[in-house]
Design a protein around this motif. Structure first.
Motif, PDB file in Angstrom:
ATOM      1  N   ASP A  45       0.805  -1.221   0.000  1.00  0.00           N
ATOM      2  CA  ASP A  45       0.000   0.000   0.000  1.00  0.00           C
ATOM      3  C   ASP A  45       0.837   1.269   0.000  1.00  0.00           C
ATOM      4  O   ASP A  45       0.284   2.369   0.078  1.00  0.00           O
ATOM      5  N   ASN A  46       2.152   1.127  -0.089  1.00  0.00           N
ATOM      6  CA  ASN A  46       3.016   2.312  -0.188  1.00  0.00           C
ATOM      7  C   ASN A  46       2.930   2.896  -1.595  1.00  0.00           C
ATOM      8  O   ASN A  46       2.514   2.236  -2.546  1.00  0.00           O
ATOM      9  N   VAL A  47       3.357   4.141  -1.714  1.00  0.00           N
ATOM     10  CA  VAL A  47       3.249   4.872  -2.976  1.00  0.00           C
ATOM     11  C   VAL A  47       4.400   4.513  -3.916  1.00  0.00           C
ATOM     12  O   VAL A  47       5.568   4.733  -3.597  1.00  0.00           O
ATOM     13  N   MET A  48       4.046   3.967  -5.075  1.00  0.00           N
ATOM     14  CA  MET A  48       5.044   3.698  -6.114  1.00  0.00           C
ATOM     15  C   MET A  48       5.237   4.954  -6.969  1.00  0.00           C
ATOM     16  O   MET A  48       6.323   5.216  -7.459  1.00  0.00           O
ATOM     17  N   TRP A  49       4.181   5.700  -7.156  1.00  0.00           N
ATOM     18  CA  TRP A  49       4.225   6.970  -7.885  1.00  0.00           C
ATOM     19  C   TRP A  49       3.089   7.847  -7.388  1.00  0.00           C
ATOM     20  O   TRP A  49       1.969   7.393  -7.228  1.00  0.00           O
ATOM     21  N   GLY A  50       3.406   9.107  -7.131  1.00  0.00           N
ATOM     22  CA  GLY A  50       2.373  10.040  -6.715  1.00  0.00           C
ATOM     23  C   GLY A  50       2.771  11.455  -7.073  1.00  0.00           C
ATOM     24  O   GLY A  50       3.952  11.758  -7.263  1.00  0.00           O
ATOM     25  N   GLN A  51       1.774  12.318  -7.155  1.00  0.00           N
ATOM     26  CA  GLN A  51       2.056  13.718  -7.450  1.00  0.00           C
ATOM     27  C   GLN A  51       0.898  14.596  -7.006  1.00  0.00           C
ATOM     28  O   GLN A  51      -0.227  14.132  -6.831  1.00  0.00           O
ATOM     29  N   VAL A  52       1.218  15.871  -6.830  1.00  0.00           N
ATOM     30  CA  VAL A  52       0.227  16.927  -6.644  1.00  0.00           C
ATOM     31  C   VAL A  52       0.519  17.957  -7.725  1.00  0.00           C
ATOM     32  O   VAL A  52       1.667  18.385  -7.894  1.00  0.00           O
TER      33      VAL A  52
END
Length: 140
Positions: free
Chosen positions: A48-55
Motif C-alpha cells: 500500500d506504499n506509494v510507487m508513484w504520486g504527485q500533486v
C-alpha cells in the motif's frame, strides 16, 4: 520543444501523507499509485506504499513523491535537495509559508532579504527543506 523540471521527493512510508499535506498547502489534484495498484509488490509490507504520486495545482505547483521499497537502502540525508516555492506577491507566499510551517523547524524566518522582498527556509514535518520567496528581478 520544452522541458520541465519537477521536484521528486523520496520517502519510506510517508509519501502519501506528505502528498496530502502538500495538497492542503498548495491545493491542486493528487494522484497516487501504490505498488499493489501497479502489480509490483516485492514485499507485502510495501503493497500500500506509494510507487508513484504527485500533486499538480493550477498555480503551477507540482511535486512528485514515492516510497522507496523496503529492500532498497534509503536515508533522508542532510541538505540533499531543497524544494523552491516562489510566488509573485508577499500575500501569496505568506499564505503558503503559514501552512508549510505547521510542525516545521524554521531554518530562516520569512522576512525581507537583500535579494528578495520576502525569503524564508523551513524543514517541514516530513524532513523536506523548503525555500520560500517572492520572485524579484536579480540585480547582480
Amino acid at each position: 520543444m520544452s522541458v520541465k523540471s519537477v521536484t521528486h521527493v523520496n520517502f519510506q512510508g510517508d509519501a502519501r501523507a506528505a502528498l496530502h499535506f502538500y495538497q492542503s498547502v498548495c491545493g491542486g489534484d493528487i494522484a497516487v499509485v501504490t505498488y499493489k495498484d501497479a502489480g509490483n509488490v516485492q514485499d507485502p509490507a510495501d503493497a500500500d506504499n506509494v510507487m508513484w504520486g504527485q500533486v499538480v495545482a493550477a498555480s503551477g505547483f507540482h511535486v512528485m513523491a514515492y516510497d522507496v521499497p523496503s529492500q532498497l537502502p534509503w536515508n533522508r540525508g542532510e541538505n540533499s535537495f531543497f524544494v523552491s516555492l516562489r510566488g509573485d506577491t508577499a500575500q501569496e507566499v505568506t499564505a503558503y509559508w503559514e501552512k508549510l510551517s505547521v510542525g516545521a523547524t524554521i531554518v530562516q524566518p520569512l522576512a525581507p532579504a537583500q535579494w528578495a522582498p520576502l525569503y524564508g527556509m523551513l524543514r517541514d514535518r516530513f524532513g523536506v527543506t523548503w525555500v520560500v520567496d517572492v520572485v524579484s528581478e536579480y540585480h547582480g
